[in-house]
Design a protein around this motif. Structure first.
Motif, PDB file in Angstrom:
ATOM      1  N   SER B 194       0.829  -1.200   0.000  1.00 48.15           N
ATOM      2  CA  SER B 194       0.000   0.000   0.000  1.00 48.15           C
ATOM      3  C   SER B 194       0.866   1.255   0.000  1.00 48.15           C
ATOM      4  N   ILE B 195       0.477   2.190  -0.846  1.00 48.51           N
ATOM      5  CA  ILE B 195       1.175   3.475  -0.956  1.00 48.51           C
ATOM      6  C   ILE B 195       0.182   4.562  -0.553  1.00 48.51           C
ATOM      7  N   THR B 196       0.581   5.443   0.309  1.00 51.66           N
ATOM      8  CA  THR B 196      -0.303   6.533   0.711  1.00 51.66           C
ATOM      9  C   THR B 196       0.024   7.786  -0.096  1.00 51.66           C
ATOM     10  N   VAL B 197      -0.983   8.311  -0.783  1.00 50.54           N
ATOM     11  CA  VAL B 197      -0.793   9.507  -1.605  1.00 50.54           C
ATOM     12  C   VAL B 197      -1.523  10.672  -0.942  1.00 50.54           C
ATOM     13  N   ARG B 198      -0.805  11.730  -0.665  1.00 51.38           N
ATOM     14  CA  ARG B 198      -1.424  12.910  -0.059  1.00 51.38           C
ATOM     15  C   ARG B 198      -1.530  14.030  -1.084  1.00 51.38           C
ATOM     16  N   ASP B 199      -2.568  14.824  -0.974  1.00 54.60           N
ATOM     17  CA  ASP B 199      -2.720  16.046  -1.753  1.00 54.60           C
ATOM     18  C   ASP B 199      -2.939  15.831  -3.246  1.00 54.60           C
ATOM     19  N   VAL B 200      -3.290  14.633  -3.643  1.00 60.29           N
ATOM     20  CA  VAL B 200      -3.765  14.448  -5.020  1.00 60.29           C
ATOM     21  C   VAL B 200      -5.122  13.758  -4.908  1.00 60.29           C
ATOM     22  N   VAL B 201      -6.192  14.452  -5.272  1.00 62.72           N
ATOM     23  CA  VAL B 201      -7.523  13.866  -5.101  1.00 62.72           C
ATOM     24  C   VAL B 201      -7.693  12.654  -6.015  1.00 62.72           C
ATOM     25  N   GLU B 202      -8.569  11.765  -5.607  1.00 62.17           N
ATOM     26  CA  GLU B 202      -8.724  10.491  -6.284  1.00 62.17           C
ATOM     27  C   GLU B 202      -9.069  10.663  -7.763  1.00 62.17           C
ATOM     28  N   SER B 203      -9.892  11.662  -8.056  1.00 60.33           N
ATOM     29  CA  SER B 203     -10.315  11.845  -9.449  1.00 60.33           C
ATOM     30  C   SER B 203      -9.126  12.205 -10.349  1.00 60.33           C
ATOM     31  N   ARG B 204      -8.131  12.874  -9.763  1.00 61.19           N
ATOM     32  CA  ARG B 204      -6.948  13.249 -10.532  1.00 61.19           C
ATOM     33  C   ARG B 204      -5.977  12.066 -10.623  1.00 61.19           C
ATOM     34  N   LEU B 205      -6.075  11.188  -9.666  1.00 61.83           N
ATOM     35  CA  LEU B 205      -5.212  10.010  -9.620  1.00 61.83           C
ATOM     36  C   LEU B 205      -5.713   8.920 -10.592  1.00 61.83           C
ATOM     37  N   ALA B 206      -6.993   8.962 -10.882  1.00 64.18           N
ATOM     38  CA  ALA B 206      -7.639   7.877 -11.626  1.00 64.18           C
ATOM     39  C   ALA B 206      -6.919   7.491 -12.933  1.00 64.18           C
ATOM     40  N   PRO B 207      -6.563   8.485 -13.793  1.00 64.33           N
ATOM     41  CA  PRO B 207      -5.912   8.073 -15.053  1.00 64.33           C
ATOM     42  C   PRO B 207      -4.571   7.369 -14.828  1.00 64.33           C
ATOM     43  N   LEU B 208      -3.855   7.774 -13.787  1.00 64.67           N
ATOM     44  CA  LEU B 208      -2.554   7.158 -13.511  1.00 64.67           C
ATOM     45  C   LEU B 208      -2.720   5.709 -13.042  1.00 64.67           C
ATOM     46  N   LEU B 209      -3.808   5.441 -12.323  1.00 63.66           N
ATOM     47  CA  LEU B 209      -4.085   4.055 -11.908  1.00 63.66           C
ATOM     48  C   LEU B 209      -4.269   3.178 -13.136  1.00 63.66           C
ATOM     49  N   VAL B 210      -5.069   3.670 -14.067  1.00 66.83           N
ATOM     50  CA  VAL B 210      -5.344   2.906 -15.288  1.00 66.83           C
ATOM     51  C   VAL B 210      -4.060   2.731 -16.102  1.00 66.83           C
ATOM     52  N   GLU B 211      -3.321   3.806 -16.224  1.00 64.76           N
ATOM     53  CA  GLU B 211      -2.062   3.782 -16.981  1.00 64.76           C
ATOM     54  C   GLU B 211      -1.091   2.740 -16.397  1.00 64.76           C
ATOM     55  N   THR B 212      -0.974   2.723 -15.072  1.00 67.23           N
ATOM     56  CA  THR B 212      -0.055   1.781 -14.423  1.00 67.23           C
ATOM     57  C   THR B 212      -0.520   0.334 -14.635  1.00 67.23           C
ATOM     58  N   MET B 213      -1.843   0.114 -14.548  1.00 67.62           N
ATOM     59  CA  MET B 213      -2.360  -1.239 -14.737  1.00 67.62           C
ATOM     60  C   MET B 213      -2.196  -1.705 -16.177  1.00 67.62           C
ATOM     61  N   LYS B 214      -2.269  -0.760 -17.102  1.00 65.31           N
ATOM     62  CA  LYS B 214      -2.066  -1.124 -18.517  1.00 65.31           C
ATOM     63  C   LYS B 214      -0.623  -1.541 -18.737  1.00 65.31           C
ATOM     64  N   LYS B 215       0.279  -0.818 -18.088  1.00 68.57           N
ATOM     65  CA  LYS B 215       1.704  -1.119 -18.239  1.00 68.57           C
ATOM     66  C   LYS B 215       2.076  -2.403 -17.501  1.00 68.57           C
ATOM     67  N   TYR B 216       1.397  -2.654 -16.369  1.00 69.83           N
ATOM     68  CA  TYR B 216       1.689  -3.847 -15.567  1.00 69.83           C
ATOM     69  C   TYR B 216       0.406  -4.663 -15.361  1.00 69.83           C
ATOM     70  N   PRO B 217      -0.008  -5.385 -16.381  1.00 73.74           N
ATOM     71  CA  PRO B 217      -1.304  -6.078 -16.296  1.00 73.74           C
ATOM     72  C   PRO B 217      -1.348  -7.171 -15.221  1.00 73.74           C
ATOM     73  N   MET B 218      -0.214  -7.617 -14.705  1.00 72.98           N
ATOM     74  CA  MET B 218      -0.232  -8.629 -13.648  1.00 72.98           C
ATOM     75  C   MET B 218      -0.422  -8.007 -12.264  1.00 72.98           C
ATOM     76  N   VAL B 219      -0.498  -6.685 -12.246  1.00 72.08           N
ATOM     77  CA  VAL B 219      -0.669  -5.992 -10.961  1.00 72.08           C
ATOM     78  C   VAL B 219      -2.028  -5.298 -10.962  1.00 72.08           C
ATOM     79  N   TYR B 220      -2.785  -5.464  -9.863  1.00 79.22           N
ATOM     80  CA  TYR B 220      -4.079  -4.807  -9.748  1.00 79.22           C
ATOM     81  C   TYR B 220      -3.952  -3.634  -8.782  1.00 79.22           C
ATOM     82  N   LEU B 221      -4.455  -2.466  -9.212  1.00 76.15           N
ATOM     83  CA  LEU B 221      -4.398  -1.295  -8.346  1.00 76.15           C
ATOM     84  C   LEU B 221      -5.790  -0.971  -7.827  1.00 76.15           C
ATOM     85  N   LYS B 222      -5.856  -0.678  -6.549  1.00 78.23           N
ATOM     86  CA  LYS B 222      -7.133  -0.363  -5.927  1.00 78.23           C
ATOM     87  C   LYS B 222      -6.925   0.875  -5.073  1.00 78.23           C
ATOM     88  N   SER B 223      -7.697   1.938  -5.347  1.00 75.00           N
ATOM     89  CA  SER B 223      -7.520   3.149  -4.549  1.00 75.00           C
ATOM     90  C   SER B 223      -8.597   3.241  -3.480  1.00 75.00           C
TER      91      SER B 223
END
Lengths: 263, 263
Positions: B194-223
């Protein structure tokens, strides 16, 4: 104590609840509030962030025709928030952009921007996602977060979707739902009184539980063994509708008198 | 990450879980252990102490053909303990008195009596109830309480019934089930970081979650948004099978690098 008018099912959405990362305190809180308000939760289902699974659970629940289905989780802006899409799927309808919700989101993100809390107030695709609700539903005001709650009716069952963030769930429930639930149950509600019994093991208590319930059929007794090895502690809950308060007290008195003969 | 061989459903039985009196910590514990052991809990259902309801839930679950159904609660000696009767009903079989379980109960209550902890060691009808198991099932040793666990198989699904008392549930799970589960999953298991992200609201984080999962399909990200009003804290869980430990670490590194461009 069952009456379909007061029967509620709860659906909690989120992988974190099924992977052991988060204890489902939302369920406990919602059940406690519903019980106080006179409702019976007949079933609670926890399901993963999977569109098909959520839609299946909703369809199955609708078939049992509860008065309400309370759904929590999966309303946010991220890729794994799929609850509203699943509701639309279960109801055979589609998501529609709600202009009044868009306006609220615009104000919310502008306010956060002006306070210096976010870098950019733009209504991105992710933020706008929260304004796409199943056609025919009614947004419920979220006083403490972005995603609105959602109320939609199907064949006599009202489906309510609440955010998974506890503070948001509680606020929407108390502000938007509790007044309606209270009015409709006409102050029904349950009373629970708990008696702690020491040194009588549950197996020996069992016949007295049945005997008390036979004498007081309006009172439900539920025993909860709390003992660890070699020490017997059983908490017995006495549960009755508010209007049977007198019977509840009588049943406890009866139980305690009879208990003396066991110890 | 789904594979039916590793799919588990959980059924928790007890009015206290649906009336808001008890937080379902058993579910959390069981899910955590299953996840560590390499299994996915696809659904968890909580149901009242009602024979028909429990049997229905079990039948529905069997239809989905999970590898395991873990049931907790309703194994005790009291009137509202109906799980085994419901299992028998769901399987179309009947309850049978298990002589070896009777013997264990006899020893247990005699020992408690000899220590002066109970007044009477008699195997009453209520105590004997715990020795009546669905025909064809196997008792699982309960090292810390009276009611044994129960294992029974139906069409490739193994149903396991555990007591609702947490200590008994955990003991039977760890002693009797975990070794079997571990052997069968061949050390599969999931890692979560688990990584704790401060000061970036979830809606702004959303595209990066998808981007990371696309790059690493064996890893699931859950915010998981933890923020209260005006403070944004999002905990992002990175989940992967143990054998993809390297990819998990790479995906976290990638995520954190890209995160810098957002803040």
């Amino acid at each position: 104590m069952k009456a379909s008018k007061y029967v509620v099912e709860v659906v909690n959405v989120g992988n974190e609840l099924l992977d052991g990362r988060t204890v489902n305190t939302n369920l406990n809180w919602v059940c406690g509030r519903l019980s106080q308000l006179g409702y019976i939760v007949s079933r609670a289902t926890t399901v993963r962030d999977d569109l098909k699974d959520i839609a299946s659970v909703l369809k199955e629940s609708l078939k049992r025709r509860p008065a309400w289905i309370i759904v929590s989780g999966g309303l946010g802006p991220t890729h794994d928030d799929k609850t509203l899409q699943a509701v639309a799927k279960a109801l055979g309808t589609r998501l529609v952009l709600y202009e009044d919700v868009v306006e609220k989101l615009r104000h919310r993100y502008l306010a956060l921007y002006e306070k210096g809390l976010i870098k950019d107030p733009t209504l991105t695709r992710e933020r706008l996602k929260m304004a796409r609700l199943p056609a025919g539903s009614k947004p419920l005001n979220n006083a403490v977060g972005a995603a609105p709650g959602v109320l939609v009716e199907k064949a006599g069952t009202r489906i309510v979707c609440l955010p998974g963030v506890p503070k948001e769930l509680m606020t929407i429930f108390d502000n938007e739902l509790a007044p309606v639930l209270e009015k409709e149950s006409k102050g029904r509600g349950f009373l629970v009184q708990s008696i702690t019994v020491r040194d009588v093991v549950e197996s020996r208590l069992a016949p007295l539980l049945v005997e008390t319930m036979k004498k007081y059929p309006m009172v439900y007794l539920k025993s909860n063994p709390k003992g660890v090895e070699n020490v017997s502690v059983v908490v017995v809950d006495f549960i009755a509708e508010k209007r049977h308060k007198d019977l509840l007290e009588q049943s406890i008195q009866y139980f305690q008198e009879r208990l003396k003969t066991l110890t």
